[in-house]
Design a protein around this motif. Structure first.
Motif, PDB file in Angstrom:
ATOM      1  N   GLU A   1      84.728  -1.544  -8.866  1.00 18.97           N
ATOM      2  CA  GLU A   1      84.441  -1.420 -10.295  1.00 18.97           C
ATOM      3  C   GLU A   1      85.570  -2.018 -11.122  1.00 18.97           C
ATOM      4  OE1 GLU A   1      82.553  -0.062 -13.918  1.00 18.97           O
ATOM      5  OE2 GLU A   1      81.927  -0.701 -11.908  1.00 18.97           O
ATOM      6  N   ALA A   2      86.803  -1.798 -10.700  1.00 16.02           N
ATOM      7  CA  ALA A   2      87.943  -2.343 -11.428  1.00 16.02           C
ATOM      8  C   ALA A   2      87.888  -3.865 -11.469  1.00 16.02           C
ATOM      9  CB  ALA A   2      89.240  -1.881 -10.780  1.00 16.02           C
ATOM     10  N   LEU A   3      87.582  -4.471 -10.334  1.00 13.71           N
ATOM     11  CA  LEU A   3      87.525  -5.935 -10.281  1.00 13.71           C
ATOM     12  C   LEU A   3      86.344  -6.464 -11.075  1.00 13.71           C
ATOM     13  CD1 LEU A   3      89.183  -8.178  -9.030  1.00 13.71           C
ATOM     14  CD2 LEU A   3      87.675  -8.122  -7.039  1.00 13.71           C
ATOM     15  N   ARG A   4      85.231  -5.747 -11.050  1.00 16.59           N
ATOM     16  CA  ARG A   4      84.060  -6.178 -11.828  1.00 16.59           C
ATOM     17  C   ARG A   4      84.371  -6.189 -13.316  1.00 16.59           C
ATOM     18  NH1 ARG A   4      80.078  -4.029 -14.720  1.00 16.59           N
ATOM     19  NH2 ARG A   4      80.904  -1.912 -14.468  1.00 16.59           N
ATOM     20  N   LEU A   5      84.980  -5.120 -13.810  1.00 17.54           N
ATOM     21  CA  LEU A   5      85.330  -5.046 -15.228  1.00 17.54           C
ATOM     22  C   LEU A   5      86.387  -6.091 -15.593  1.00 17.54           C
ATOM     23  CD1 LEU A   5      85.522  -1.166 -15.637  1.00 17.54           C
ATOM     24  CD2 LEU A   5      83.788  -2.681 -16.615  1.00 17.54           C
ATOM     25  N   ALA A   6      87.378  -6.252 -14.725  1.00 21.09           N
ATOM     26  CA  ALA A   6      88.459  -7.195 -15.016  1.00 21.09           C
ATOM     27  C   ALA A   6      87.944  -8.630 -15.050  1.00 21.09           C
ATOM     28  CB  ALA A   6      89.561  -7.060 -13.973  1.00 21.09           C
ATOM     29  N   ASP A   7      87.062  -8.986 -14.124  1.00 23.71           N
ATOM     30  CA  ASP A   7      86.521 -10.351 -14.108  1.00 23.71           C
ATOM     31  C   ASP A   7      85.772 -10.674 -15.399  1.00 23.71           C
ATOM     32  OD1 ASP A   7      87.560 -11.088 -11.706  1.00 23.71           O
ATOM     33  OD2 ASP A   7      85.732 -10.769 -10.541  1.00 23.71           O
ATOM     34  N   ARG A   8      85.050  -9.682 -15.908  1.00 20.38           N
ATOM     35  CA  ARG A   8      84.336  -9.896 -17.176  1.00 20.38           C
ATOM     36  C   ARG A   8      85.298 -10.209 -18.312  1.00 20.38           C
ATOM     37  NH1 ARG A   8      79.836  -5.067 -17.682  1.00 20.38           N
ATOM     38  NH2 ARG A   8      78.442  -5.725 -15.978  1.00 20.38           N
ATOM     39  N   MET A   9      86.416  -9.493 -18.346  1.00 19.47           N
ATOM     40  CA  MET A   9      87.380  -9.677 -19.437  1.00 19.47           C
ATOM     41  C   MET A   9      88.083 -11.017 -19.344  1.00 19.47           C
ATOM     42  SD  MET A   9      89.156  -5.972 -19.836  1.00 19.47           S
ATOM     43  CE  MET A   9      89.256  -5.726 -18.080  1.00 19.47           C
ATOM     44  N   ILE A  10      88.363 -11.449 -18.141  1.00 21.03           N
ATOM     45  CA  ILE A  10      89.114 -12.691 -17.976  1.00 21.03           C
ATOM     46  C   ILE A  10      88.364 -13.867 -18.583  1.00 21.03           C
ATOM     47  CG2 ILE A  10      89.972 -14.319 -16.233  1.00 21.03           C
ATOM     48  CD1 ILE A  10      90.556 -11.879 -14.464  1.00 21.03           C
ATOM     49  N   VAL A  11      87.036 -13.866 -18.484  1.00 16.35           N
ATOM     50  CA  VAL A  11      86.252 -14.995 -18.984  1.00 16.35           C
ATOM     51  C   VAL A  11      85.776 -14.791 -20.416  1.00 16.35           C
ATOM     52  CG1 VAL A  11      85.492 -15.603 -16.664  1.00 16.35           C
ATOM     53  CG2 VAL A  11      84.107 -14.045 -18.027  1.00 16.35           C
ATOM     54  N   ASP A  12      86.027 -13.620 -20.989  1.00 18.15           N
ATOM     55  CA  ASP A  12      85.584 -13.329 -22.357  1.00 18.15           C
ATOM     56  C   ASP A  12      86.797 -13.286 -23.282  1.00 18.15           C
ATOM     57  OD1 ASP A  12      84.483 -12.463 -24.708  1.00 18.15           O
ATOM     58  OD2 ASP A  12      83.429 -10.735 -23.846  1.00 18.15           O
ATOM     59  N   GLU A  13      86.997 -14.334 -24.060  1.00 19.28           N
ATOM     60  CA  GLU A  13      88.182 -14.435 -24.902  1.00 19.28           C
ATOM     61  C   GLU A  13      88.150 -13.482 -26.092  1.00 19.28           C
ATOM     62  OE1 GLU A  13      88.771 -18.452 -26.053  1.00 19.28           O
ATOM     63  OE2 GLU A  13      88.995 -19.202 -23.995  1.00 19.28           O
ATOM     64  N   THR A  14      87.015 -12.845 -26.342  1.00 17.31           N
ATOM     65  CA  THR A  14      86.930 -11.926 -27.474  1.00 17.31           C
ATOM     66  C   THR A  14      87.388 -10.514 -27.123  1.00 17.31           C
ATOM     67  OG1 THR A  14      84.637 -11.263 -26.978  1.00 17.31           O
ATOM     68  CG2 THR A  14      84.953 -13.251 -28.330  1.00 17.31           C
ATOM     69  N   VAL A  15      87.594 -10.255 -25.856  1.00 16.25           N
ATOM     70  CA  VAL A  15      87.960  -8.905 -25.425  1.00 16.25           C
ATOM     71  C   VAL A  15      89.448  -8.670 -25.677  1.00 16.25           C
ATOM     72  CG1 VAL A  15      88.131  -7.340 -23.456  1.00 16.25           C
ATOM     73  CG2 VAL A  15      86.162  -8.863 -23.678  1.00 16.25           C
TER      74      VAL A  15
END
Length: 821
Positions: free
Chosen positions: A358-372
């Motif tokens: 779950e940690a890696l799933r959430l982190a991967d989303r943030m890495i590619v989303d510059e608005t986070v």
């Protein structure tokens, strides 16, 4: 009016309840004037009832406040005097002054009117009632439940109730004798409704505020409830008099549970919201206030104040309770906080609570989303999780990308550590010497830089300098280490380097400090525990190693690799072939999950020896090839190469492959000058070659064994001496080497002469017995004594018969007794 000498009231011994009962029972006709003071539930009514029975049994009428005009005819017993009006209190005071009167008045410690205070003055020093002691609670529980409950349950009951007799009785009455659990029954909590109703609105609101976390301070609670300080002070006094709080004015746990159960949600929520607003405004903690709301339907409704409070509480819980933090961040989102606002912290909480997927799933989303927001934290989480899962190369790449696009403390240094660990020294050097901004010089970034420098020095320079640098890095990171989420801790790196150069005491102290300080947070704790278990393994103390391994957890591939290698190492040293066979499958799985890197060479070495003992080296060969290629890319650093070469030599010894052993001995000879451990390994390797060739020199073997022991490898030293003893044909040398092996294992010297049974065994049987006790097989014994294994077996059979032993275990025990072993 003064009392006559003949009608002076009898004093109460010790001002105790037992003293009062004994005085009345001794002479029910004697005059007595006494007060009983105790908070609600402390047993005032019960004591009065016992006195009433004593008087009635003696034929003395028992009167109350409605019969004061007949006070001379009997005993006046008055309960709850604090509830009486001033007129009745004045009549009681007048009665107390009459000669020959029998008057006992019970009251709470406060609040008290002037009339009650005057009456108390005339009653004299009161009998003071308080909570029950643990032994008294145990006795009461035994009578109520039919059997004395366990001491730990009694202790829990005392803690929950403060020993207040009424509260203890309520819990006991609602408890099933066969279901003793540390849980307050709902039926017991429901019984507090009457107590709360008697408090009045102001005191009830105060209790509600205290139950949800408000400090019992008049001004604070007054501001919270829009009450003046005098009203709050009076209400708090009533709460104390009701026995609802402890000595520090905190609600007793049973009272708090009852208030939370019996107070309507809307009333609680109103108080909680006001209290949260106050705490948020002053920067105070909110976790204790909102934690009880988790899971409640009201917490799922959009509510701006609660959303902010849940988010703040999640931050407060994160360092110590990451799983709770996850729930709080989820509650914040449910209450209206945008999911992106807490995404990074949710990822960190998931990682530290062990949910790496779950940690890696959430982190991967943030890495590619510059608005986070907090993307740098998302990258840090992802890099840490990847390293923990054994993907050090990917972790290093992510850290290097972060150093160019986002910044978090130590990103460049951790990228360099990962690059070195995967054999890319030139790239690491280029990154470390980059002129780009390295970020603010915080303690964490400084510790990370020293970590990278120490790891680099371990590959390119001095073992002493590398270890010193890493220990300083660990010390620098300690104050903030608990809050740091990092791919590797300086303490773990220092311990690995210390293990590779024989500085076991340094490794021990560094790991102890890391465990005490919580370095790396919950996620890295298991790594430190597993490395700490490696130290007794190296020393040959498999009992301690097994105990430490049992204490450690394992949440991902890197931990599983260490844990499985420890299992294999323990089984190998204990000569437990069944356990070693079981570990083979686990080892193959762990090695397949975790690519070879610089920091996995220790477990790889244990797998090599285990595979050799099981005659199953084929599966480990590809991983050894990767390890050699990695070391070659790094220039074959002596510190990291020597221990693995030693383990490969040990595997060759097990298989008696002399040519393979020579090759590994040559590798060790080439690095012998790098550090004391490498020198001891090189000496040991030379000795092993001579042992395998049948050229055993006692002095040389003992010297090599003691050198290994001094370098920290106690088990290896003892094994070398023991195997030398087995392979020599000189009986005197054999016995000397056996004693050396025993000494290196920490065992006392063993007299060689057979004791009282000397006249039972022949000289040849004594020789056979000593060699069997030394651990030799029948074949090995025969080889040393130039007889066949079958002859050895016949000797053992005769020895067993002569000593009257039923089985091999009895035989060995008897021989040890005869040999004083």
């Amino acid at each position: 009016m003064s009392r006559s000498m003949t009608s002076r009231p009898t004093p109460v011994p010790d001002s105790s309840a037992a003293g009062l009962r004994s005085v009345v029972a001794a002479d029910p006709a004697a005059p007595i004037v006494a007060g009983i003071q105790g908070a609600g539930g402390c047993g005032k009514t019960t004591l009065l009832e016992r006195l009433s029975r004593i008087y009635r049994d003696a034929g003395v009428p028992v009167l109350d406040v409605h019969s004061l005009d007949r006070a001379a005819e009997g005993a006046v017993l008055v309960d709850d005097a604090h509830r009486l009006d001033d007129e009745v209190l004045a009549e009681l005071r007048a009665t107390a002054r009459k000669p020959g009167v029998r008057l006992v008045v019970a009251y709470r410690p406060g609040p008290r009117s002037a009339a009650l205070a005057e009456l108390i003055g005339d009653l004299g020093a009161p009998v003071l009632l308080s909570g029950l002691a643990p032994d008294e609670v145990a006795e009461l529980a035994g009578r109520t439940l039919g059997a004395v409950p366990p001491p730990e349950w009694v202790g829990w009951l005392c803690e929950q109730t403060g020993g207040v007799p009424l509260f203890v009785a309520r819990v006991l009455a609602a408890t099933e004798p066969g279901e003793l659990a540390p849980r307050l029954p709902d039926r017991a909590l429901d019984r507090f409704q009457h107590d709360l109703d008697l408090l009045g609105d102001a005191a009830r609101d105060c209790v509600t505020a205290m139950a949800v976390g408000a400090t019992p301070h008049p001004q604070l609670i007054g501001a919270l409830l829009d009450l003046d300080a005098a009203t709050v002070a009076s209400a708090l006094e009533a709460v104390r008099a009701g026995g609802l709080v402890d000595a520090d004015d905190g609600l007793l746990p049973v009272v708090r549970a009852a208030v939370l159960r019996l107070t309507p949600w809307e009333r609680r929520l109103r108080v909680v919201r006001r209290l949260v607003e106050t705490q948020l405004a002053r920067g105070g903690p909110v976790l204790p206030l909102v934690r009880p709301l988790l899971g409640a339907e009201i917490a799922l409704l959009p509510e701006a104040t609660l959303a902010t409070a849940f988010e703040r509480a999640g931050d407060e819980a994160l360092p110590q309770a990451p799983e709770l933090a996850r729930q709080l961040f989820d509650a914040a989102v449910s209450a209206g906080t945008p999911a992106t606002a807490v995404a990074a912290r949710r990822a960190r909480a998931a990682a530290e609570s062990g949910d790496l997927d779950e940690a890696l799933r959430l982190a991967d989303r943030m890495i590619v989303d510059e608005t986070v927001p907090d993307r740098e934290l998302g990258v840090q989480v992802a890099a840490t999780v990847l390293a923990h899962r054994g993907l050090l190369a990917r972790s290093a790449e992510l850290c290097r990308w972060s150093a160019e696009h986002l910044r978090w403390p130590g990103d460049r240094a951790y990228a360099a550590v990962g690059l070195i660990g995967t054999g890319r020294l030139a790239e690491a050097d280029e990154l470390l010497h980059s002129p780009a901004d390295a970020g603010p010089p915080t303690s964490m970034s400084g510790a990370a830089v020293q970590l990278a420098e120490g790891v680099r020095e371990s590959v390119t320079g001095s073992a002493t300098t590398a270890l010193s640098t890493l220990v300083r890095s660990a010390s620098l990171s300690e104050p903030v280490g608990r809050d740091a989420l990092v791919p590797e801790t300086p303490a773990a790196a220092a311990a690995l380097v210390a293990l590779h150069c024989g500085e076991l005491d340094v490794a021990q102290s560094t790991l102890d400090r890391a465990l005490d300080s919580g370095a790396g947070g919950p996620l890295l704790r298991a790594r430190h525990q597993l490395l700490a278990a490696w130290l007794p393994l190296v020393r040959g103390d498999t009992v301690t190693a097994r105990a430490k391994l049992a204490e450690a957890g394992e949440s991902a591939a890197r931990d599983r690799l260490l844990a499985t290698a420890l299992q294999a190492g323990i089984a190998s040293r204990d000569n437990d072939m069944a356990a070693l066979t079981v570990s083979r499958g686990l080892a193959r799985q762990a090695a397949a999950e975790h690519p070879v890197d610089l920091f996995t060479l220790l477990p790889l070495g244990e797998f090599v020896v285990a595979a050799a003992r099981l005659r199953d080296l084929d599966w480990i060969a590809p991983y050894l090839k990767e390890a050699r290629e990695l070391l070659e890319r790094l220039g074959n650093p002596p510190l990291w190469k020597a221990p693995l070469s030693w383990k490969c030599l040990q595997a060759a010894v097990v298989l008696e492959e002399l040519d393979v052993a020579r090759r590994h001995a040559s590798d060790l000879e080439a690095v012998a000058d790098h550090n004391p451990l490498a020198a001891a390994l090189a000496d040991g390797a030379r000795t092993w070659l001579r042992i395998l060739s049948g050229q055993v020199a006692q002095d040389e073997a003992e010297q090599a064994a003691r050198a290994l022991h001094s370098a920290g490898l106690a088990w290896d030293g003892a094994r070398l001496a023991g195997q030398a003893a087995i392979r020599t044909t000189d009986r005197r040398a054999m016995l000397g080497l056996l004693e050396c092996a025993r000494a290196l294992q920490g065992k006392p010297p063993r007299p060689r002469a057979v004791g009282d049974g000397a006249d039972v065994l022949s000289e040849r049987e004594k020789e056979v017995a000593e060699l069997v006790l030394a651990g030799l097989t029948y074949k090995q014994v025969g080889k040393r004594l130039f007889i066949s294994a079958k002859t050895v077996e016949h000797h053992i059979g005769r020895i067993k018969q002569r000593l009257g032993c039923a089985n091999r275990e009895d035989l060995l025990a008897r021989l040890r007794e005869l040999l004083n072993g």
